[in-house]
Design an enzyme around this catalytic site. Sequence first.
Site, PDB file in Angstrom:
ATOM      1  N   PHE A 284     -98.940  55.836   0.913  1.00 59.29           N
ATOM      2  CA  PHE A 284     -97.911  54.347   1.137  1.00 59.29           C
ATOM      3  C   PHE A 284     -98.805  53.979  -0.492  1.00 59.29           C
ATOM      4  O   PHE A 284     -99.799  53.639  -1.036  1.00 59.29           O
ATOM      5  CB  PHE A 284     -98.457  53.907   2.106  1.00 59.29           C
ATOM      6  CG  PHE A 284     -97.844  52.595   2.005  1.00 59.29           C
ATOM      7  CD1 PHE A 284     -96.133  52.654   2.329  1.00 59.29           C
ATOM      8  CD2 PHE A 284     -97.882  51.011   1.187  1.00 59.29           C
ATOM      9  CE1 PHE A 284     -96.074  51.669   2.674  1.00 59.29           C
ATOM     10  CE2 PHE A 284     -97.489  50.340   1.393  1.00 59.29           C
ATOM     11  CZ  PHE A 284     -96.180  50.628   1.668  1.00 59.29           C
TER      12      PHE A 284
ATOM     13  N   LYS B 237     -90.788  60.874  -2.225  1.00 60.56           N
ATOM     14  CA  LYS B 237     -91.279  61.207  -1.869  1.00 60.56           C
ATOM     15  C   LYS B 237     -91.382  62.642  -1.474  1.00 60.56           C
ATOM     16  O   LYS B 237     -89.760  62.946  -0.761  1.00 60.56           O
ATOM     17  CB  LYS B 237     -91.933  60.451  -0.247  1.00 60.56           C
ATOM     18  CG  LYS B 237     -93.110  59.238  -0.392  1.00 60.56           C
ATOM     19  CD  LYS B 237     -92.559  58.399   0.335  1.00 60.56           C
ATOM     20  CE  LYS B 237     -94.236  57.076   0.600  1.00 60.56           C
ATOM     21  NZ  LYS B 237     -94.216  56.893   1.283  1.00 60.56           N
TER      22      LYS B 237
ATOM     23  N   GLY C 104     -88.096  45.464  -4.418  1.00 61.99           N
ATOM     24  CA  GLY C 104     -88.671  46.449  -4.417  1.00 61.99           C
ATOM     25  C   GLY C 104     -88.798  47.388  -6.381  1.00 61.99           C
ATOM     26  O   GLY C 104     -89.414  47.530  -7.128  1.00 61.99           O
TER      27      GLY C 104
ATOM     28  N   ARG D 157     -97.235  43.972  -5.808  1.00 62.21           N
ATOM     29  CA  ARG D 157     -96.287  43.541  -6.726  1.00 62.21           C
ATOM     30  C   ARG D 157     -96.052  44.076  -7.861  1.00 62.21           C
ATOM     31  O   ARG D 157     -95.860  44.268  -8.800  1.00 62.21           O
ATOM     32  CB  ARG D 157     -94.500  42.871  -6.146  1.00 62.21           C
ATOM     33  CG  ARG D 157     -93.755  43.123  -4.505  1.00 62.21           C
ATOM     34  CD  ARG D 157     -92.996  42.373  -5.523  1.00 62.21           C
ATOM     35  NE  ARG D 157     -92.157  42.618  -3.582  1.00 62.21           N
ATOM     36  CZ  ARG D 157     -91.513  43.355  -2.707  1.00 62.21           C
ATOM     37  NH1 ARG D 157     -91.590  44.785  -3.577  1.00 62.21           N
ATOM     38  NH2 ARG D 157     -91.190  43.049  -1.359  1.00 62.21           N
TER      39      ARG D 157
ATOM     40  N   ASP E 226     -87.776  56.868   0.621  1.00 61.71           N
ATOM     41  CA  ASP E 226     -88.971  57.542   1.270  1.00 61.71           C
ATOM     42  C   ASP E 226     -88.277  58.622   2.636  1.00 61.71           C
ATOM     43  O   ASP E 226     -87.309  59.519   2.489  1.00 61.71           O
ATOM     44  CB  ASP E 226     -89.516  56.427   1.670  1.00 61.71           C
ATOM     45  CG  ASP E 226     -91.099  56.634   2.515  1.00 61.71           C
ATOM     46  OD1 ASP E 226     -90.792  57.809   3.099  1.00 61.71           O
ATOM     47  OD2 ASP E 226     -91.885  56.088   2.465  1.00 61.71           O
TER      48      ASP E 226
END
Length: 186
Positions: A152, A131, A43, A165, A102
């Site tokens: 999300f 978040k 990520g 991505r 998260d």
Amino acid sequence: MYDDLERVLFDEARILSRLDELANEIVRDYTGKPLTVLAVLHGSLVFMADLLRRVPLPLELACIVASSYQGGTKTTGHVALGGLDVNRLQGRHVLVLDDILDTGLTLNRVAREVSAQPGVLDVRVCVLLAKRKRRECAVKADYVAFEIEDEFVVGYGLDYAERYRNLPCIGVLSKNVIGRSTKDSG
Ligand code: XMP
């Protein structure tokens, strides 16, 4: 891919301008120190590439693979780590780079793993997104590009079932797409 977004949160120009500010903070804090940036794959790849090209320090780059998702939008709760060459961390300040904070499970696990290695001078955490929510695992993010609500998001390295991505922006994924088979979503 844009059609699958409910809305765009940050476009490319906004992201890059925020990365300029983040890079300045990193340069200020790490000048003269032996720095290893540890990118949490996959990520953080896009974030890492854009951020590090703005940091003119003689840093080293290492990678670790962390996985806690199995194709959906909820963590499995178990974080598998792989690929870290711990010998490269001795005598280094380590800056862990990840896409999003998260639940905190992933970064808590990575930070503990790195801190446990002999000879590591210190460990800090830098994330593209955090978040606003109560974490399941405590993690201190030392550098945060953007805070977001608990939705999300995809793009700029973040995926849903390995897609999106390569979107240059960050956006909230449409609820219609979540749960739909990726084969159908041309
Ligand atoms: P935790 O919950 O461990 O999450 O802090 C860390 C990893 O989970 C993925 N993640 C997301 N991926 N949109 C994504 O595309 C999201 O909103 C999201 N939330 C968590 C991500 O891989 C992150 O590194």
